[in-house]
Design a protein around this motif. Structure first.
Motif, PDB file in Angstrom:
ATOM      1  N   VAL A 279       0.822  -1.208   0.000  1.00 40.85           N
ATOM      2  CA  VAL A 279       0.000   0.000   0.000  1.00 40.85           C
ATOM      3  C   VAL A 279       0.859   1.262   0.000  1.00 40.85           C
ATOM      4  O   VAL A 279       0.491   2.263  -0.621  1.00 40.85           O
ATOM      5  CB  VAL A 279      -0.981   0.001   1.199  1.00 40.85           C
ATOM      6  N   ILE A 280       2.010   1.238   0.661  1.00 40.53           N
ATOM      7  CA  ILE A 280       2.870   2.426   0.731  1.00 40.53           C
ATOM      8  C   ILE A 280       3.836   2.409  -0.444  1.00 40.53           C
ATOM      9  O   ILE A 280       4.656   1.506  -0.582  1.00 40.53           O
ATOM     10  CB  ILE A 280       3.643   2.481   2.067  1.00 40.53           C
ATOM     11  N   ARG A 281       3.726   3.406  -1.294  1.00 36.34           N
ATOM     12  CA  ARG A 281       4.520   3.456  -2.516  1.00 36.34           C
ATOM     13  C   ARG A 281       5.747   4.349  -2.393  1.00 36.34           C
ATOM     14  O   ARG A 281       6.660   4.271  -3.213  1.00 36.34           O
ATOM     15  CB  ARG A 281       3.657   3.974  -3.689  1.00 36.34           C
ATOM     16  N   SER A 282       5.762   5.211  -1.395  1.00 32.99           N
ATOM     17  CA  SER A 282       6.846   6.182  -1.322  1.00 32.99           C
ATOM     18  C   SER A 282       6.897   6.797   0.068  1.00 32.99           C
ATOM     19  O   SER A 282       5.904   6.797   0.804  1.00 32.99           O
ATOM     20  CB  SER A 282       6.626   7.285  -2.372  1.00 32.99           C
ATOM     21  N   VAL A 283       8.071   7.303   0.413  1.00 32.85           N
ATOM     22  CA  VAL A 283       8.230   8.181   1.572  1.00 32.85           C
ATOM     23  C   VAL A 283       8.803   9.486   1.044  1.00 32.85           C
ATOM     24  O   VAL A 283       9.846   9.499   0.388  1.00 32.85           O
ATOM     25  CB  VAL A 283       9.174   7.589   2.633  1.00 32.85           C
ATOM     26  N   ASN A 284       8.105  10.574   1.300  1.00 33.25           N
ATOM     27  CA  ASN A 284       8.536  11.876   0.800  1.00 33.25           C
ATOM     28  C   ASN A 284       8.852  12.779   1.989  1.00 33.25           C
ATOM     29  O   ASN A 284       7.963  13.411   2.558  1.00 33.25           O
ATOM     30  CB  ASN A 284       7.441  12.490  -0.075  1.00 33.25           C
ATOM     31  N   PHE A 285      10.121  12.808   2.373  1.00 31.88           N
ATOM     32  CA  PHE A 285      10.539  13.592   3.533  1.00 31.88           C
ATOM     33  C   PHE A 285      10.527  15.089   3.210  1.00 31.88           C
ATOM     34  O   PHE A 285      10.893  15.501   2.109  1.00 31.88           O
ATOM     35  CB  PHE A 285      11.951  13.191   3.964  1.00 31.88           C
ATOM     36  N   GLN A 286      10.136  15.876   4.213  1.00 35.09           N
ATOM     37  CA  GLN A 286      10.148  17.328   4.072  1.00 35.09           C
ATOM     38  C   GLN A 286      10.845  17.947   5.284  1.00 35.09           C
ATOM     39  O   GLN A 286      10.231  18.091   6.344  1.00 35.09           O
ATOM     40  CB  GLN A 286       8.725  17.872   3.943  1.00 35.09           C
ATOM     41  N   PRO A 287      12.132  18.287   5.153  1.00 36.52           N
ATOM     42  CA  PRO A 287      12.779  19.024   6.245  1.00 36.52           C
ATOM     43  C   PRO A 287      12.003  20.305   6.543  1.00 36.52           C
ATOM     44  O   PRO A 287      11.577  21.008   5.626  1.00 36.52           O
ATOM     45  CB  PRO A 287      14.171  19.326   5.674  1.00 36.52           C
ATOM     46  N   VAL A 288      11.805  20.588   7.808  1.00 33.86           N
ATOM     47  CA  VAL A 288      10.945  21.707   8.192  1.00 33.86           C
ATOM     48  C   VAL A 288      11.543  23.033   7.722  1.00 33.86           C
ATOM     49  O   VAL A 288      12.761  23.219   7.694  1.00 33.86           O
ATOM     50  CB  VAL A 288      10.730  21.723   9.725  1.00 33.86           C
ATOM     51  N   SER A 289      10.669  23.935   7.303  1.00 34.64           N
ATOM     52  CA  SER A 289      11.095  25.299   6.984  1.00 34.64           C
ATOM     53  C   SER A 289      10.617  26.211   8.106  1.00 34.64           C
ATOM     54  O   SER A 289       9.591  25.955   8.739  1.00 34.64           O
ATOM     55  CB  SER A 289      10.531  25.756   5.632  1.00 34.64           C
ATOM     56  N   PHE A 290      11.373  27.272   8.344  1.00 34.57           N
ATOM     57  CA  PHE A 290      11.063  28.169   9.458  1.00 34.57           C
ATOM     58  C   PHE A 290      10.091  29.259   9.012  1.00 34.57           C
ATOM     59  O   PHE A 290      10.241  29.843   7.938  1.00 34.57           O
ATOM     60  CB  PHE A 290      12.340  28.831   9.985  1.00 34.57           C
ATOM     61  N   SER A 291       9.109  29.537   9.842  1.00 36.64           N
ATOM     62  CA  SER A 291       8.195  30.645   9.586  1.00 36.64           C
ATOM     63  C   SER A 291       8.337  31.668  10.706  1.00 36.64           C
ATOM     64  O   SER A 291       8.704  31.330  11.833  1.00 36.64           O
ATOM     65  CB  SER A 291       6.744  30.150   9.503  1.00 36.64           C
ATOM     66  N   GLY A 292       8.059  32.923  10.384  1.00 41.55           N
ATOM     67  CA  GLY A 292       8.178  33.970  11.395  1.00 41.55           C
ATOM     68  C   GLY A 292       9.629  34.352  11.642  1.00 41.55           C
ATOM     69  O   GLY A 292      10.549  33.910  10.960  1.00 41.55           O
ATOM     70  N   ARG A 293       9.844  35.184  12.634  1.00 42.36           N
ATOM     71  CA  ARG A 293      11.182  35.659  12.980  1.00 42.36           C
ATOM     72  C   ARG A 293      11.868  34.659  13.904  1.00 42.36           C
ATOM     73  O   ARG A 293      11.295  34.211  14.889  1.00 42.36           O
ATOM     74  CB  ARG A 293      11.099  37.035  13.658  1.00 42.36           C
ATOM     75  N   ILE A 294      13.097  34.309  13.579  1.00 45.59           N
ATOM     76  CA  ILE A 294      13.875  33.393  14.401  1.00 45.59           C
ATOM     77  C   ILE A 294      15.331  33.826  14.315  1.00 45.59           C
ATOM     78  O   ILE A 294      15.832  34.129  13.224  1.00 45.59           O
ATOM     79  CB  ILE A 294      13.680  31.927  13.938  1.00 45.59           C
ATOM     80  N   ASN A 295      16.017  33.896  15.456  1.00 47.46           N
ATOM     81  CA  ASN A 295      17.372  34.441  15.431  1.00 47.46           C
ATOM     82  C   ASN A 295      18.358  33.450  14.811  1.00 47.46           C
ATOM     83  O   ASN A 295      18.080  32.257  14.679  1.00 47.46           O
ATOM     84  CB  ASN A 295      17.819  34.884  16.830  1.00 47.46           C
ATOM     85  N   GLN A 296      19.520  33.977  14.446  1.00 47.11           N
ATOM     86  CA  GLN A 296      20.500  33.196  13.695  1.00 47.11           C
ATOM     87  C   GLN A 296      20.989  31.985  14.478  1.00 47.11           C
ATOM     88  O   GLN A 296      21.150  30.894  13.919  1.00 47.11           O
ATOM     89  CB  GLN A 296      21.680  34.092  13.310  1.00 47.11           C
ATOM     90  N   GLU A 297      21.219  32.135  15.761  1.00 43.27           N
ATOM     91  CA  GLU A 297      21.707  31.018  16.570  1.00 43.27           C
ATOM     92  C   GLU A 297      20.707  29.864  16.559  1.00 43.27           C
ATOM     93  O   GLU A 297      21.086  28.696  16.413  1.00 43.27           O
ATOM     94  CB  GLU A 297      21.963  31.483  18.008  1.00 43.27           C
ATOM     95  N   GLN A 298      19.436  30.181  16.710  1.00 41.98           N
ATOM     96  CA  GLN A 298      18.402  29.143  16.686  1.00 41.98           C
ATOM     97  C   GLN A 298      18.314  28.487  15.315  1.00 41.98           C
ATOM     98  O   GLN A 298      18.151  27.268  15.208  1.00 41.98           O
ATOM     99  CB  GLN A 298      17.045  29.751  17.057  1.00 41.98           C
ATOM    100  N   ARG A 299      18.437  29.290  14.260  1.00 44.10           N
ATOM    101  CA  ARG A 299      18.367  28.741  12.903  1.00 44.10           C
ATOM    102  C   ARG A 299      19.510  27.777  12.643  1.00 44.10           C
ATOM    103  O   ARG A 299      19.309  26.675  12.127  1.00 44.10           O
ATOM    104  CB  ARG A 299      18.400  29.863  11.858  1.00 44.10           C
ATOM    105  N   LEU A 300      20.722  28.201  12.954  1.00 41.19           N
ATOM    106  CA  LEU A 300      21.881  27.362  12.676  1.00 41.19           C
ATOM    107  C   LEU A 300      21.828  26.071  13.490  1.00 41.19           C
ATOM    108  O   LEU A 300      22.277  25.013  13.039  1.00 41.19           O
ATOM    109  CB  LEU A 300      23.173  28.125  12.965  1.00 41.19           C
TER     110      LEU A 300
END
Length: 530
Positions: A279-300
């Motif tokens: 039944v499962i034909r694929s796994v499509n991973f999606q690394p999360v994207s950031f929304s809103g304001r987030i500082n550089q240290e948290q992003r890295l």
């Protein structure tokens, strides 16, 4: 060449590109460069200063993926003109290089969940976006009218599309218009609560369910989806898709991967898919994207990329070895252009940016052993030779029969049949595909394989306009536009404009739909089946 052209993208590092300021969204220059084994991204806005981020978590993977990049030729019938400049004229505009390979059509922004990480929720937005069935049909027709390649696949999205009041009618309309793939992106709740719903979708013309699936830990679903029983719901949804007739409803697992939350389960998710390939034909991973304001240290610290995913899959499984198992999405465009030249007609081409997505194929032998495609096919050599041939235009002069024979010989040269999975007659399958044009053989090949995909959608911090220009996953809107995914949801963020333009207040929706639950819970039983 018929549908693709040689890519104008520079290769290697460092390189220059253009981006947007995360604050004012003005176009600014950006630099992509290597630092400590990672590919970094740096840009400076004269008003808001410097922004630094991780563009790709592994240099080796990054350089490998850009090896087979090709560009598209755009569309013959753009919907908008170039006025403000890319990416503010999306619709598609004449500047865009790719046709629509997969269209997202949002049926509603209402949802039966309140996910903390979601950007498409009526409860969060404060208004309801829900096009009429007639508007949906017009959007579908616009996609099929796209030239030179009518859009082959549509994915109903949202919100939660299965709570759209005319959902099955929309599926039927898409099927009748000739979409080769009719899909739905769903959280699986209605599928789980209503055992008959999967079959109803199949009967209406549904081909594939894209099922949100974030792993096996209860705490993951609490943090990401705000509900702790979601794993049970996912498993029930899969079971109900497995029971449909005449065959199981093809299901794709779509995990959003967040560093420190579920990145330790990527291998386990693929293992689960391999155990349920009927039944499962694929796994499509999606690394999360950031929304809103987030500082550089948290992003890295929190940034998770396709390169990180490939390394984690290599660490967590014994059948994926590393970057050599993965290919960029435009590698498929190299092969589809070959077919276009043989047939002398344009075929769908995934001419996306090489760093937007990556993919691998896994085969399970009759005895259970899992083998990557690269163990028995010299895919690097095949793609290199195919790319040289399509750029020369040699196949355009062969005619269908001679071209098909040449293509068969080309692929055959790069296959080691002694290493092929047991029970898979590769050469027989190739003969059927190339020499007799037997699509059934290709279908059987796909049912023996598990496709592992990764698509990293952009946010304002890693926004690359070259990626947007080559996007092949587009949204269609009621005002006659077709907009690239990463322009619709981030960057110019056309989503907000479109939904407000065609939306209504929650109060107005409730007046028009007396007695209806805005979260759609009145459409299915209140209890999960035993």
């Amino acid at each position: 060449m018929i549908i693709v052209q040689k890519s104008a993208l520079p290769k290697g590092l460092p390189k220059k590109t253009t981006s947007l300021c995360p604050v004012c969204k003005k176009i600014i220059p950006a630099t992509i460069y290597e630092e400590n084994g990672k590919v970094m991204y740096k840009k400076t806005c004269p008003e808001h200063g410097e922004f630094k981020d991780i563009y790709f978590g592994d240099v080796e993977s990054y350089l490998r993926l850009e090896r087979w990049s090709v560009d598209g030729i755009g569309v013959n019938n753009p919907n908008t003109e170039t006025r403000k400049g890319h990416p503010f004229d999306c619709g598609l505009c004449p500047y865009h290089l790719s046709h629509t390979a997969l269209a997202n059509l949002d049926l509603t922004n209402r949802c039966n969940l309140k996910c903390p990480i979601c950007f498409a929720n009526a409860n969060a937005a404060g208004y309801v976006y829900e096009p009429t069935l007639d508007e949906v049909k017009k959007m579908l027709k616009m996609l099929r009218d796209e030239q030179p390649v009518p859009t082959p696949a549509v994915q109903f999205a949202g919100g939660e599309p299965t709570i759209y009041p005319h959902f099955l009618e929309a599926v039927k309309a898409a099927s009748e218009m000739g979409f080769a793939q009719v899909q739905v992106a769903t959280n699986g709740i209605r599928l789980a609560y209503d055992p008959s719903f999967a079959q109803a979708m199949v009967d209406a013309g549904m081909h594939t369910v894209y099922l949100q699936f974030d792993g096996f830990k209860e705490e993951t679903y609490i943090k990401a989806r705000g509900r702790k029983d979601m794993l049970k719901i996912k498993l029930l949804a899969i079971e109900h898709c497995k029971r449909t007739k005449p065959k199981p409803l093809a299901t794709v697992l779509v995990p959003v991967i967040v560093r420190g939350i579920n990145d330790d389960e990527v291998g386990k998710i693929v293992d689960f898919a391999l155990e349920n390939m009927e039944v499962i034909r694929s796994v499509n991973f999606q690394p999360v994207s950031f929304s809103g304001r987030i500082n550089q240290e948290q992003r890295l610290k929190g940034r998770y990329t396709i390169g990180d995913l490939i390394n984690d899959l290599a660490d967590q499984t014994d059948y994926i070895e590393g970057p050599e198992d993965f290919f960029p999405i435009p590698a498929a465009a190299v092969l589809s252009e070959l077919i276009s030249q043989i047939a002398n007609e344009p075929k769908v081409a995934f001419t996306t940016h090489p760093h937007c997505g990556s993919a691998a194929y896994l085969f399970r032998e009759d005895g259970g052993r899992v083998i990557s495609l690269t163990r028995f096919i010299d895919a690097d050599g095949l793609l290199d030779e195919a790319q040289t041939l399509i750029e020369s235009g040699e196949f355009e002069n062969y005619g269908k029969l001679r071209g098909a024979l040449k293509a068969y010989q080309l692929v055959k040269r790069h296959i080691d049949t002694s290493k092929a999975p047991k029970g898979l007659n590769v050469l027989s399958m190739l003969k059927s595909v190339f020499l007799t044009q037997n699509k059934k053989a290709l279908g059987e090949f796909h049912w023996r394989t598990l496709f592992i995909g990764a698509m990293h959608f952009q946010d304002l911090y890693n926004y690359d306009l070259e990626r947007v220009r080559r996007c092949v996953i587009h949204y269609t809107t009621p005002d006659g536009r077709i907009i690239p995914f990463c322009a619709y949801n981030t960057g110019p963020e056309f989503r907000v404009e479109v939904e407000k333009k065609f939306g209504m207040s929650i109060e107005e929706w409730q007046k028009r739909n007396p007695g209806r639950d805005i979260m759609g819970r009145d459409l299915y039983p209140s209890e999960l089946p035993a």
